[in-house]
Design an enzyme around this catalytic site. Structure first.
Site, PDB file in Angstrom:
ATOM      1  N   GLU A  41      -5.738  -4.782  10.366  1.00  0.00           N
ATOM      2  CA  GLU A  41      -4.728  -3.755  10.603  1.00  0.00           C
ATOM      3  C   GLU A  41      -5.021  -2.981  11.885  1.00  0.00           C
ATOM      4  OE1 GLU A  41      -2.579  -2.666   6.711  1.00  0.00           O
ATOM      5  OE2 GLU A  41      -4.230  -1.294   6.983  1.00  0.00           O
ATOM      6  N   HIS A  47      -9.606   1.414   4.431  1.00  0.00           N
ATOM      7  CA  HIS A  47      -8.349   1.601   5.172  1.00  0.00           C
ATOM      8  C   HIS A  47      -8.595   2.537   6.352  1.00  0.00           C
ATOM      9  CE1 HIS A  47      -4.294   2.767   6.216  1.00  0.00           C
ATOM     10  NE2 HIS A  47      -3.901   1.657   5.629  1.00  0.00           N
ATOM     11  N   GLY A  81       2.162   2.444  10.557  1.00  0.00           N
ATOM     12  CA  GLY A  81       3.124   3.526  10.385  1.00  0.00           C
ATOM     13  C   GLY A  81       3.812   3.951  11.673  1.00  0.00           C
ATOM     14  N   LYS A  99       0.206   4.249  -0.411  1.00  0.00           N
ATOM     15  CA  LYS A  99      -0.418   5.478   0.108  1.00  0.00           C
ATOM     16  C   LYS A  99      -0.122   6.647  -0.844  1.00  0.00           C
ATOM     17  CE  LYS A  99      -0.149   3.383   4.593  1.00  0.00           C
ATOM     18  NZ  LYS A  99      -0.153   3.501   6.032  1.00  0.00           N
ATOM     19  N   GLU A 147      -6.951   4.917   7.491  1.00  0.00           N
ATOM     20  CA  GLU A 147      -6.709   6.342   7.209  1.00  0.00           C
ATOM     21  C   GLU A 147      -7.926   6.967   6.523  1.00  0.00           C
ATOM     22  OE1 GLU A 147      -2.934   5.726   5.276  1.00  0.00           O
ATOM     23  OE2 GLU A 147      -2.095   5.169   7.216  1.00  0.00           O
ATOM     24  N   SER A 150       3.094  -2.017  10.212  1.00  0.00           N
ATOM     25  CA  SER A 150       4.540  -2.090  10.460  1.00  0.00           C
ATOM     26  C   SER A 150       5.126  -3.475  10.199  1.00  0.00           C
ATOM     27  CB  SER A 150       4.876  -1.602  11.878  1.00  0.00           C
ATOM     28  OG  SER A 150       4.467  -0.249  12.025  1.00  0.00           O
ATOM     29  N   ASN A 161       0.877  -1.175   0.000  1.00  0.00           N
ATOM     30  CA  ASN A 161       0.000   0.000   0.000  1.00  0.00           C
ATOM     31  C   ASN A 161       0.911   1.220   0.000  1.00  0.00           C
ATOM     32  OD1 ASN A 161      -1.843   2.012   0.473  1.00  0.00           O
ATOM     33  ND2 ASN A 161      -2.307   1.402   2.583  1.00  0.00           N
TER      34      ASN A 161
END
Ligand code: PGA
Length: 256
Positions: free
Chosen positions: A170, A98, A176, A15, A100, A216, A13
């Site tokens: 996730e 996701h 991150g 991003k 985010e 991560s 991904n």
């Protein structure tokens, strides 16, 4: 439930990273490193890199995905991209829900469901993300929460549609941050998600469902995470931006 019935999927991904030239370079570097992979390899790139990525991956074993799509076919939705537009380009995968998107762009379980449905209607494969925030984990509601996110996203799907869904567990606190869930924590939640699929659909569907871990994951910790019996792959952010790191994860999945 036999892990061998499922093929591992390692998806990058990217991003909001890489311009077109950088995207081309990264894929060219990656191709020889992953060509013998015994798992599916996907790169989910920014919309503006999709054509470049599709061109660069032609004839290789790398598939190309987008990072979101809208639930309507067309219309007055400024800034959005429809599933049909992705399909037309030749994209095979799309990330939906996701954290985010949920955190910064107001996505809800309901819009995640609608976007997922629209992508499946166009024949795409969906990587559905679910996961808990740190306070949810501290409050002991991780499993209930991810179960609910999953059930709403997948409601009323046919078995054929479900066969084109990959779930990515996730934990938001691991994305991150350099903090990874332990292999045991990851296994526990992936196993819980498999039970949710068994209840909502069938044992057979649960056995076939690919469930990834994301947050991560890197070249160092991948083998341990992927060695767990309900962890069938990974959704990789930071470590997917370097060919060698991503290829090391692909290689760990090929062995797992
Ligand atoms: P990360 O991102 O690997 O950089 O934690 C994972 C993701 O957001 O999918």
């Amino acid at each position: 439930m036999d892990k061998k019935l499922r093929r591992a999927v390692i998806a990058g991904n990217w991003k909001m990273n890489k311009n077109r030239q950088e995207a081309k370079n990264l894929i060219e570097e990656l191709k020889p490193l992953v060509e013998g992979a015994d798992c599916d390899v996907v790169v989910c790139v920014p919309f503006t890199n999709l054509e470049t990525a599709l061109e660069a991956t032609k004839g290789s074993n790398i598939k190309v995905g987008a990072q979101n799509c809208h639930f309507k076919e067309s219309g007055a939705f400024t800034g959005e991209i429809s599933a049909g537009m992705l399909k037309e380009l030749g994209v095979s995968h799309v990330v939906i829900g996701h954290s985010e998107r949920r955190q910064y762009f107001g996505e809800t379980d309901e819009t995640v469901h609608l976007r997922l449905k629209a992508a499946l209607d166009e024949g795409l494969t969906v990587i559905l993300c679910v996961g808990e925030k740190l306070e949810d984990r501290e409050n002991g509601i991780t499993e209930e929460l991810v179960a609910l996110q999953t059930k709403i996203a997948l409601k009323d799907l046919t078995t054929e549609e479900l066969s084109r869904v990959i779930i990515a567990y996730e934990p938001v606190w691991a994305i991150g941050t350099g903090k990874t869930a332990t292999a045991e924590e990851s296994q526990e939640v992936c196993n819980c998600l498999r039970k949710v699929i068994a209840e909502q659909f069938s044992e057979k569907a649960a056995e076939k469902m690919t469930i990834q871990y994301g947050g991560s994951m890197n070249a160092k910790n991948a083998a341990e995470l992927l060695g767990k019996k309900d962890v069938d792959g990974g959704l990789i952010g930071g470590a997917s931006l370097k060919a060698e790191d991503f290829a090391a994860i692909v290689s760990a999945a090929s062995k797992g």
